[in-house]
Structures are given as structure tokens and as C-alpha cells.
Design an enzyme around this catalytic site. Structure first.
Site, PDB file in Angstrom:
ATOM      1  N   ASN A 143      17.043 -21.627 -60.945  1.00 49.25           N
ATOM      2  CA  ASN A 143      15.790 -22.309 -60.406  1.00 49.25           C
ATOM      3  C   ASN A 143      14.697 -22.123 -61.484  1.00 49.25           C
ATOM      4  OD1 ASN A 143      13.289 -21.190 -58.760  1.00 49.25           O
ATOM      5  ND2 ASN A 143      14.897 -19.759 -58.589  1.00 49.25           N
TER       6      ASN A 143
ATOM      7  N   ASN B 255       5.406  -9.663 -55.013  1.00 49.18           N
ATOM      8  CA  ASN B 255       6.075 -10.283 -56.112  1.00 49.18           C
ATOM      9  C   ASN B 255       5.655 -10.043 -57.489  1.00 49.18           C
ATOM     10  OD1 ASN B 255       7.481 -12.175 -57.503  1.00 49.18           O
ATOM     11  ND2 ASN B 255       7.323 -13.761 -56.319  1.00 49.18           N
TER      12      ASN B 255
ATOM     13  N   CYS C  62       8.454 -12.932 -60.454  1.00 50.04           N
ATOM     14  CA  CYS C  62       8.679 -14.295 -60.710  1.00 50.04           C
ATOM     15  C   CYS C  62       8.915 -14.742 -62.116  1.00 50.04           C
ATOM     16  CB  CYS C  62       7.772 -15.053 -59.948  1.00 50.04           C
ATOM     17  SG  CYS C  62       8.039 -16.899 -60.124  1.00 50.04           S
TER      18      CYS C  62
ATOM     19  N   GLY D  89      22.367 -15.972 -56.843  1.00 53.02           N
ATOM     20  CA  GLY D  89      24.034 -16.142 -56.397  1.00 53.02           C
ATOM     21  C   GLY D  89      24.937 -15.221 -56.962  1.00 53.02           C
TER      22      GLY D  89
ATOM     23  N   GLY E  47      21.003 -10.030 -53.957  1.00 52.23           N
ATOM     24  CA  GLY E  47      21.316 -10.622 -55.053  1.00 52.23           C
ATOM     25  C   GLY E  47      22.879 -10.951 -54.936  1.00 52.23           C
ATOM     26  N   GLY E  48      22.932 -12.087 -54.599  1.00 51.72           N
ATOM     27  CA  GLY E  48      24.249 -12.838 -54.555  1.00 51.72           C
ATOM     28  C   GLY E  48      25.131 -12.498 -53.344  1.00 51.72           C
TER      29      GLY E  48
END
Lengths: 311, 257
Positions: free
Chosen positions: A75, A132, A135, A222, A248-249
Site C-alpha cells: 500500500n 510513527n 511510514c 500480510g 506483521g501478518g
């Protein structure tokens, strides 16, 4: 607060942030939580971590923002959000009606701006801020601070100085040594760490012979990144004393358990929210089932079991 | 309106042309609430690849039997898997999602191309039930793309057909027919769903003719719930989420096609 939810067996504590279950939601994958109330009970989630918030509104990146990859997705949303004023005025009052800790993920373009934002969010109803510094999709913040230990420490100190809330620092996996970054954040005073953010990746359209994403690169998330995330959690848990929120996933309870065994005190569900909007609630029940099968009384009893000193 | 995750039993699939199929599903809660223009997010496999759900417009609803139909083009891994799903199989469907069409038109024209004709089909059916027979104008590359005419024939008053190669109807895009239809037939609202260039051209012409126009946008999306912001785009003076604020918009609300 429902005191004995999950029979109190899943209770966990992230630097004073008390949660009924260790299952939280990863920033950017759960909107402001309110989008999911048709599917689950927000009060049965450990904490709701809301979409990355900046001082002023951001429109995000142009062009295609998401593409599927093998067992994952990229993304490049680029931190689109309505800004801190809107969040405080419109979103927080609605969210506060639910008895669930609220974590606000914050992003800014300078250490001072991180401080200003943290001060602004130091209000009733916000329980923690998640810095954050990871990003990968914006040019003027985030990862700029998350790949340099000194700049990151500066951001952490500014935020700590400006808030009474629990401060969580979200680490980027896009670094040479995640333990070095973790230690730098701990030394700067962070109360907890969350890891990992997305891995930078890209996809090229072979028929059009150009990058698919509008921002060229994007953040990979994912199940495909889970082994990287578990490894980093395992390493960081051995390097620092502050509690870790692992992510994480994670798609199911067994995935979550991997992170607890690697030393995480809580976990966050991210991309899986897109696939199954009720998953954050389902996973808590799955963890209880796992604990029954393995004769584990309390969540705390399994945290770090796979670490070298416990083997 | 409540959204649901339904474990939907497949009751049939039907081949519509070389790359398009219709799947019929029992999903009573979604069927009870769905209005024309809404969509569902379909999980084609329980494995992690393909990972994300695929958004598909609702093409038909049988409220009595709790069934919905979706029409999809087989274009990638996920739709290839969906094409192999058999009657009796159960797939997970989230819906109904988004906002549908404003159905108040008394003399409507529907303009569509490709799978954009799926949500317009449900719109035509619900209008026909209310005693209003819309006109439809559909475009395709070849005659094979216009299998839709058989689906629409019993629901509409007039049907305009265009193909890029002239193999059926007028040669050209829908823009070859639209101006004359707008001029002669005094529509009070035009509903458009199809490829972005079609929607942009049609909505410009319709707006210029002083007629109301609704468009149904398509964007890549992950959650379909307004959370991931993959489908967010610029509206007039504000950001709009195609999955949540749309997919149906008044043409004047859209600035990015």
C-alpha cells in the site's frame, strides 16, 4: 470495563496500559474502529489503534494505492487523514463511548511537530500515543526519523516531554539493525515498542512496463512478512526491557502465539482486518483455546517462552 | 444499514461470454438489505493467496429466496478461482457495502459498459418492479461483449447498442449514440457505470444537457469498509471514499476519474 472478560486469563499490561486481551488493531488497518462495529464488539479488543494522525489534514498519495502480492499486499496510502482537530472534535467523542483503550498513531515532519501533536492529544479519552517513525509512503516524515537512531531518539524525547500518556514507538523493519533502533528508543524514554511496520517493496506491471503503485514503492504487509516480524520481535525482546507489541501478518491465533513466544506482551492485527473484519475478536478466543490445549493458565506464562534464556 | 459477513452457499454459475460469468449465492441477510448500486466483497479462497477480497457489484437480488447474483470478468488469479467454484460450495461474502443509486427518476436512461452493466441491471430490475421501464445504452468492443442485451431485454423500453468494431449496433463508443438520445428522449436522470473514460465523457455530456447524472465509480480497494483508504479520491472540497461514500455519486461530486 468488563472486568473478567476472557476470564481475566488474557489480561496484559503495556507500560501501564491495561488491556483485557493482548489483541489490538494495527494503525491504518482498522480506520477509527467505528467502521467495524457491525462485525465485532470494540470492547472485546485489547486496544484500538487508530489511523495515523497528523497535525493538519493530509490528502495522501495520488494514483493506485494498493496492490495484492503473493500472500500479502503493498500500500502507498500516504497517511491520508482528516487531521488532529477533526479527530479530537468528531471522532474521539464517538470512540470514547466504548470502554476500550485508544491509542493514537502520530506522524509529523519534525521532532517539534511530533511534540506539538503529542501535547494536543494529551486529553481525556486518549490512552496512549504510538509514534510513527516508520511510514514508508511519505517524503517529509515517518521513515526519515525511523532509520536514524539519533533523529528517532530526538522524536521520542519530544513526545515524552509533551504527554502524560503511555508512549509507544513503532519501529521500521527497513533498517540494518532493529535492535539498535529499539535500544535507542528505549534510552530516549519510550514506554513500549511496537514492531514491525511494513517492508518497502514494489510491483511492476509487465504489460504496461511501469510501476503499479502511484507512489512507485509501497509498504508490504500480510502473512508474507510474518517470519521477518517474528525474528525481529525475538531479537528486540532480548535487547530491551520495555514491553513489545508484536505485529506483521497475523491471520489467526497460532500466528499471534508465535509473537508471544518470541517475547511480545501484546499483538496487533493488521491486514487480516481487511480479509475478516471480525478477526480481532476471533483471535482472542483462539488464543484461549491454544492455552487450554497447552495447559497455560495465563497469557503472561507464555510470553518469551521461545527466547534462548527460557529454552 | 447493517453490514454482514455471510457464509454464502453457491447455487449456480452461468457462462455469459468467453470471459464473463454469473454466480448465484444464498446470502439472505445481504439480500434482504441490498439496494441497487451496492456491492459485496467476496473471498474466493480461504488460503492466504489470493489474500484480499474482491469487490463485485450486485447484479440481481431475489429477496424471497435470499439469493444474490454477481457478474464478474475472469481477469486474474482471484476471478479464475471464483470461476471454478461449484454449486454447494460456501464462500464468505461481506455486504451490502456502499451507497446505492437515487432511484427517484421517472424517465431514466442507463449507460454502461463491461461489468458496469451489472449494478445497472439490478437498478433496471428494481425500476421495472416500480412500473418504470428505463432506456439503456450499452457499449462494448465487439458483439460478444454485448451479451448483456439478453439480460436487459425484458426490463427496458429502448435499447441502444454500440461496438468499437461495428459488429453490433452503431460503430463507435456510447458517445456515438448518446447526444441524439439525450436530445430526443427528454430523460430526467442518467445513470452511468463503466470504464472511467466512458463515465467521464458521458457525465460531461449529460451535465451539459442540463440533466441529472449519477455515476458508479470503480477503484482498487482492500477493506470495502472505509478503513484502508485505498479507494479514497478527491471530491469537491473534500476527500471521498468510493467504498463508503459511493460507489454511486452525483457527477458533480467527482473531480478525479
Amino acid at each position: 470495563m468488563v472486568r473478567y472478560l476472557y476470564h481475566n486469563r488474557l489480561a496484559t499490561d503495556i507500560a501501564g496500559l491495561k488491556m483485557k486481551t493482548p489483541v489490538t488493531t494495527a494503525s491504518g488497518t482498522f480506520g477509527f474502529g467505528l467502521e467495524f462495529t457491525d462485525f465485532l464488539d470494540l470492547e472485546k479488543v485489547g486496544a484500538v489503534t487508530v489511523k495515523g494522525t497528523t497535525l493538519a489534514p493530509r490528502a495522501g498519495n495520488k494514483g493506485q494505492r494498493v496492490v495484492e502480492t503473493p500472500s500479502g499486499m503493498l500500500n502507498c496510502v500516504g497517511l491520508e487523514n482528516p487531521g488532529s482537530d477533526y479527530f479530537l472534535k468528531e471522532t474521539l467523542p464517538k470512540l470514547r463511548k466504548y470502554k476500550v483503550p485508544i491509542v493514537v498513531n502520530i506522524d509529523a515532519s519534525s521532532p517539534e511537530e511530533y511534540g506539538e501533536l503529542a501535547a494536543k492529544l494529551d486529553v481525556k479519552g486518549v490512552d496512549a500515543v504510538e509514534i510513527n517513525v516508520s511510514c514508508p509512503n511519505i517524503k517529509d516524515g515517518g521513515l526519515v526519523f525511523g532509520t536514524n537512531a539519533k533523529s528517532m531518539a530526538q522524536v521520542v524525547r519530544e513526545v515524552k516531554k509533551n504527554t502524560s500518556k503511555v508512549v509507544i514507538t513503532k519501529l521500521s523493519p527497513n533498517v540494518t539493525s532493529i535492535t539498535e533502533m529499539a535500544k535507542a528508543a528505549e534510552d530516549a524514554g519510550t514506554d513500549a515498542l511496537s514492531l514491525i511496520n511494513t517492508l518497502i517493496g514494489m510491483k511492476i506491471d509487465v504489460h504496461r512496463q511501469r510501476p503499479v503503485l502511484g507512489n512507485v514503492t509501497g509498504g508490504l504487509s500480510g502473512p508474507c512478512i510474518r517470519p521477518v516480524a517474528v525474528r525481529m520481535c525475538y531479537e528486540v525482546a532480548q535487547a530491551v526491557r520495555v514491553p513489545i507489541i508484536g505485529m506483521g501478518g497475523i491471520m489467526c491465533a497460532e500466528d499471534a502465539v508465535e509473537f508471544f513466544l518470541a517475547g511480545a506482551s501484546a499483538i496487533a492485527v493488521g491486514t487480516a482486518n481487511f480479509v475478516d473484519p471480525a478477526i480481532a475478536e476471533t483471535i482472542s478466543l483462539g488464543i484461549l483455546e491454544y492455552m487450554d490445549q497447552h495447559n497455560i493458565k495465563k497469557l503472561q506464562d507464555m510470553i518469551g517462552l521461545a527466547l534462548p534464556e527460557r529454552q | 444499514m447493517t453490514k454482514y459477513v455471510e457464509e454464502a452457499r453457491v447455487i449456480g454459475q452461468r457462462v455469459l461470454n468467453r470471459a464473463t460469468k454469473q454466480i448465484d449465492l444464498i446470502a439472505p441477510r445481504i439480500a434482504a438489505e441490498a439496494v441497487p448500486g451496492q456491492f459485496v466483497n467476496v473471498q474466493v479462497s480461504r488460503r492466504t493467496a489470493p489474500l484480499l477480497r474482491r469487490p463485485l457489484g450486485i447484479a440481481w437480488v431475489d429477496k424471497q429466496h435470499g439469493a444474490i447474483s454477481l457478474i464478474y470478468r475472469i481477469i486474474g488469479d482471484a476471478t479464475k478461482i471464483l470461476a471454478d467454484v461449484c454449486s454447494g460450495d460456501v464462500i464468505s461474502v461481506v455486504g451490502p457495502l456502499g451507497h446505492g443509486f437515487d432511484c427517484s427518476a421517472k424517465h431514466p436512461l442507463l449507460v454502461g459498459g463491461g461489468t458496469g452493466l451489472a449494478p445497472l441491471l439490478y437498478l433496471a430490475e428494481s425500476m421495472e418492479e416500480e412500473g418504470i421501464r428505463p432506456d439503456v445504452l450499452m457499449g462494448g468492443r465487439t458483439a460478444d461483449d454485448l451479451f448483456w442485451k439478453d439480460e436487459y431485454v425484458n426490463l427496458v423500453e429502448r435499447m441502444g447498442l454500440t461496438t468499437d468494431d461495428g459488429s453490433l449496433g452503431t460503430r463507435g463508443t456510447v458517445m456515438a449514440e448518446l447526444p441524439l438520445m439525450l436530445q430526443r428522449l427528454h430523460y430526467d436522470c442518467v445513470y452511468v457505470c463503466g470504464p472511467a473514460p466512458m463515465m467521464k465523457a458521458v457525465s460531461a455530456a449529460v451535465t451539459e444537457a442540463g440533466i441529472k447524472c449519477q455515476v458508479s465509480l470503480e477503484r482498487y480497494m482492500a477493506c470495502g469498509l472505509g478503513a484502508c483508504l485505498s479507494c479514497s479520491c478527491q471530491g469537491v472540497g473534500k476527500r471521498i471514499k468510493v467504498c463508503q461514500d459511493g460507489p454511486v455519486f452525483w457527477a458533480g461530486e467527482v473531480t478525479e476519474w
